[in-house]
Design a protein around this motif. Structure first.
Motif, PDB file in Angstrom:
ATOM      1  N   TYR A  31       0.827  -1.202   0.000  1.00  0.00           N
ATOM      2  CA  TYR A  31       0.000   0.000   0.000  1.00  0.00           C
ATOM      3  C   TYR A  31       0.864   1.255   0.000  1.00  0.00           C
ATOM      4  N   PHE A  33       0.243   5.784  -0.267  1.00  0.00           N
ATOM      5  CA  PHE A  33      -0.776   6.823  -0.072  1.00  0.00           C
ATOM      6  C   PHE A  33      -0.184   8.188  -0.363  1.00  0.00           C
ATOM      7  N   TYR A  35      -1.101  12.180   0.835  1.00  0.00           N
ATOM      8  CA  TYR A  35      -1.891  13.100   1.643  1.00  0.00           C
ATOM      9  C   TYR A  35      -1.436  14.526   1.362  1.00  0.00           C
ATOM     10  N   LEU A  43      -4.422  16.294   7.829  1.00  0.00           N
ATOM     11  CA  LEU A  43      -4.007  15.536   6.646  1.00  0.00           C
ATOM     12  C   LEU A  43      -5.240  14.983   5.944  1.00  0.00           C
ATOM     13  N   LEU A  45      -6.527  12.651   2.577  1.00  0.00           N
ATOM     14  CA  LEU A  45      -6.075  11.664   1.616  1.00  0.00           C
ATOM     15  C   LEU A  45      -6.448  12.083   0.194  1.00  0.00           C
ATOM     16  N   GLY A  96      -0.055  -5.061   5.483  1.00  0.00           N
ATOM     17  CA  GLY A  96      -0.799  -5.774   6.511  1.00  0.00           C
ATOM     18  C   GLY A  96      -1.464  -4.831   7.483  1.00  0.00           C
ATOM     19  N   GLU A  97      -1.269  -5.097   8.774  1.00  0.00           N
ATOM     20  CA  GLU A  97      -1.889  -4.262   9.805  1.00  0.00           C
ATOM     21  C   GLU A  97      -0.916  -3.265  10.399  1.00  0.00           C
ATOM     22  N   GLN A 100       1.112   3.155   8.957  1.00  0.00           N
ATOM     23  CA  GLN A 100       1.779   3.711   7.792  1.00  0.00           C
ATOM     24  C   GLN A 100       3.064   4.436   8.171  1.00  0.00           C
TER      25      GLN A 100
ATOM     26  N   TYR B  32      -8.824   0.659  14.795  1.00  0.00           N
ATOM     27  CA  TYR B  32      -7.438   0.702  15.231  1.00  0.00           C
ATOM     28  C   TYR B  32      -7.087   2.173  15.427  1.00  0.00           C
ATOM     29  N   PHE B  34      -4.304   5.380  16.557  1.00  0.00           N
ATOM     30  CA  PHE B  34      -2.902   5.777  16.487  1.00  0.00           C
ATOM     31  C   PHE B  34      -2.751   7.222  16.967  1.00  0.00           C
ATOM     32  N   TYR B  36       0.234  10.208  16.230  1.00  0.00           N
ATOM     33  CA  TYR B  36       1.454  10.593  15.530  1.00  0.00           C
ATOM     34  C   TYR B  36       1.904  11.961  16.035  1.00  0.00           C
ATOM     35  N   LYS B  49       0.187   2.914  19.225  1.00  0.00           N
ATOM     36  CA  LYS B  49      -0.960   2.377  18.510  1.00  0.00           C
ATOM     37  C   LYS B  49      -1.757   1.470  19.433  1.00  0.00           C
ATOM     38  N   PHE B  51      -4.516  -1.747  18.950  1.00  0.00           N
ATOM     39  CA  PHE B  51      -5.258  -2.659  18.082  1.00  0.00           C
ATOM     40  C   PHE B  51      -6.313  -3.412  18.898  1.00  0.00           C
ATOM     41  N   LEU B  94      -7.894   3.645  11.843  1.00  0.00           N
ATOM     42  CA  LEU B  94      -8.155   2.713  10.750  1.00  0.00           C
ATOM     43  C   LEU B  94      -9.449   2.008  11.116  1.00  0.00           C
ATOM     44  N   GLY B  98      -6.325  -4.428   7.143  1.00  0.00           N
ATOM     45  CA  GLY B  98      -6.061  -4.432   5.712  1.00  0.00           C
ATOM     46  C   GLY B  98      -5.627  -3.073   5.220  1.00  0.00           C
ATOM     47  N   ASN B  99      -5.400  -2.163   6.165  1.00  0.00           N
ATOM     48  CA  ASN B  99      -4.858  -0.862   5.799  1.00  0.00           C
ATOM     49  C   ASN B  99      -5.731  -0.083   4.839  1.00  0.00           C
ATOM     50  N   THR B 100      -7.023  -0.050   5.090  1.00  0.00           N
ATOM     51  CA  THR B 100      -7.807   1.022   4.472  1.00  0.00           C
ATOM     52  C   THR B 100      -7.221   2.330   4.990  1.00  0.00           C
ATOM     53  N   PRO B 101      -7.371   3.386   4.240  1.00  0.00           N
ATOM     54  CA  PRO B 101      -6.637   4.604   4.580  1.00  0.00           C
ATOM     55  C   PRO B 101      -6.933   5.125   5.974  1.00  0.00           C
ATOM     56  N   LEU B 102      -5.882   5.648   6.591  1.00  0.00           N
ATOM     57  CA  LEU B 102      -6.029   6.307   7.876  1.00  0.00           C
ATOM     58  C   LEU B 102      -6.907   7.540   7.740  1.00  0.00           C
ATOM     59  N   PHE B 104      -7.442  11.037   9.741  1.00  0.00           N
ATOM     60  CA  PHE B 104      -6.744  11.847  10.740  1.00  0.00           C
ATOM     61  C   PHE B 104      -7.656  12.879  11.364  1.00  0.00           C
ATOM     62  N   GLY B 105      -7.383  13.177  12.618  1.00  0.00           N
ATOM     63  CA  GLY B 105      -7.925  14.382  13.206  1.00  0.00           C
ATOM     64  C   GLY B 105      -7.175  15.582  12.655  1.00  0.00           C
TER      65      GLY B 105
END
Lengths: 111, 114
Positions: A31, A33, A35, A43, A45, A96-97, A100, B32, B34, B36, B49, B51, B94, B98-102, B104-105
């Protein structure tokens, strides 16, 4: 060293010009991306890609084009730059999990 | 609509004081989560993070965060702030594996004063 590299770090261009921002990662993450970061918006996407030759729109895709012919590269093109596209652009990769991993950003100014 | 909210745009704390940055999300399932950090002119660095499992998670640089399902919150804390902690902090989610896009705030900017 493994990592994610964005180029250029800084770019100034004029409205109407085409500009391409490059992103290269050495982890072979599936994957990738793009932003954009703007004051007051955090941020957002633009596009993402789940694998080579697979791309999907994000929240703000208008005015941008992406391609992913190789797993390690994910260039972002502004076909006809506008002032509203002045921003800081971040590329990221993931697998995976895992969370990023982000590049250091490209600061783009459009005059 | 699904969203991530950081209610505080800017926080100023004294060096050595404790810190709590708030984050709330609105999703049907447990996402999930996170945190940053972004120092000026740099990219984002993952602090910690969540999970599943223990709802109190430890991160780098002495930060921790607690997931509270009942409040849909994931607040970031540090017991004693250092001047080098001055930065922008982003909460992100998330909504599935499967890492669909993050998502963000909008970030909280932290200033540290002597």
């Amino acid at each position: 060293d493994a990592g994610i590299t964005q180029s250029p770090r800084y770019k100034i261009t004029e409205t109407g010009r085409q500009v391409t921002l490059m992103c290269h990662q050495t982890w072979s993450h599936s994957y990738m991306f793009w932003y954009r970061q703007d004051l007051g918006h955090g941020l957002r996407l633009i596009y993402y890609s789940a694998a080579a030759d697979i791309t999907d729109k994000g929240e703000v895709p208008d005015g941008y084009v992406v391609s992913r012919s190789k797993t390690e590269n994910f260039p972002l093109t502004l076909e006809s730059a506008t002032r509203s596209q002045t921003s800081v652009y971040f590329c990221a990769s993931a697998t995976g999990e895992l969370p990023q991993h982000f590049g250091d950003g490209t600061r783009l100014s459009i005059l | 609509a699904q969203s991530v909210t950081q209610p505080d745009i800017h926080i100023t704390v004294s060096e050595g004081a404790s810190l709590e940055l708030r984050c709330n999300y609105s999703y049907g399932a447990t996402p999930y989560l996170f945190w940053y950090v972004q120092s000026p002119g740099q990219g984002l660095q993952l602090l910690l993070k969540y999970f599943s499992g223990d709802t109190l998670v430890q991160g780098i640089k002495g930060f921790e965060a607690e997931f509270k399902r009942s409040q849909s919150s994931f607040n970031l804390r540090k017991p004693s702030v250092h001047w080098s902690d001055a930065a922008e902090y982003f909460c992100a989610v998330l909504i599935q594996s499967g890492n669909t896009p993050l998502v963000f705030g909008k970030g909280t900017r932290l200033s540290v004063i002597a």
